[in-house]
Design an enzyme around this catalytic site. Structure first.
Site, short mmCIF file in Angstrom:
data_model
loop_
_atom_site.label_atom_id
_atom_site.label_comp_id
_atom_site.label_asym_id
_atom_site.label_seq_id
_atom_site.Cartn_x
_atom_site.Cartn_y
_atom_site.Cartn_z
N ILE A 43 72.77 24.17 78.64
CA ILE A 43 74.08 23.76 79.18
C ILE A 43 75.06 23.81 78.01
O ILE A 43 75.00 22.97 77.10
CB ILE A 43 74.01 22.35 79.79
N GLU A 55 65.04 23.19 76.52
CA GLU A 55 63.87 22.34 76.26
C GLU A 55 64.27 20.87 76.26
O GLU A 55 63.57 20.01 76.80
CB GLU A 55 63.26 22.66 74.88
N CYS A 86 64.19 26.29 69.27
CA CYS A 86 65.00 26.12 68.05
C CYS A 86 64.49 24.91 67.27
O CYS A 86 63.66 24.12 67.75
CB CYS A 86 66.47 25.97 68.40
N CYS A 89 65.00 21.44 68.89
CA CYS A 89 64.07 21.22 70.02
C CYS A 89 62.65 20.99 69.52
O CYS A 89 61.92 20.17 70.09
CB CYS A 89 64.14 22.39 70.99
#
Ligand code: THU
Length: 133
Positions: A43, A55, A86, A89
């Site tokens: 988002i 995630e 990433c 995450c």
């Protein structure tokens, strides 16, 4: 564990991605101790730093339902390459993962899937144990 459902969940929710700036759709699905599959997409935001990755959307969805223990996660980004989580995450996965053996399914498409453990992609993670002293 319903790994087929986990992978399908990530593939389906990818279509919900809100990514007008990058046009890079990502979908993720997480299984926690309640056995349910929680999904999430990326988002984005005009203030780019406010973007939430898929995630984290999926993990926060499961945590918001009262879960604490992450059992497995699937992720699908680029459909022509394998997209790994990433760094931020990986840190969030580390916070809730049952242990370092927790599996992360990195999905290119329904026939091409890499399976990694958290320890493989986040060796030496900084966790709550480091705050114990
Ligand atoms: N993205 C994710 O959703 N997960 C990752 O692990 C990598 C990056 C998103 C964030 C942003 O919306 C877009 O991909 C490009 O960085």
């Amino acid at each position: 564990m319903n790994i087929i459902g986990l992978i399908e969940g990530a593939l389906n929710v990818r279509e919900m991605a809100y990514c007008p700036y990058s046009n890079f759709k990502v979908g993720a699905a997480a299984i926690f101790e309640d056995g349910e599959i929680y999904t999430g997409c990326n988002i984005e935001n005009a203030s780019f730093g406010a973007t939430n990755c898929a995630e984290r959307t999926a993990i926060f969805n499961g945590i918001s339902k009262g879960n604490k223990v992450l059992k497995a996660l699937a992720l699908v980004g680029d459909v022509n390459a394998f997209t790994y989580p990433c760094g931020i995450c990986r840190q969030v996965i580390s916070e809730f993962a049952e242990n370092g053996e927790m599996k992360i399914y990195i999905v290119k498409n329904k026939d091409e899937i890499l399976v990694k453990t958290l320890d493989e992609i986040m060796p030496g993670a900084f966790t709550s144990k480091d705050l114990d002293n």
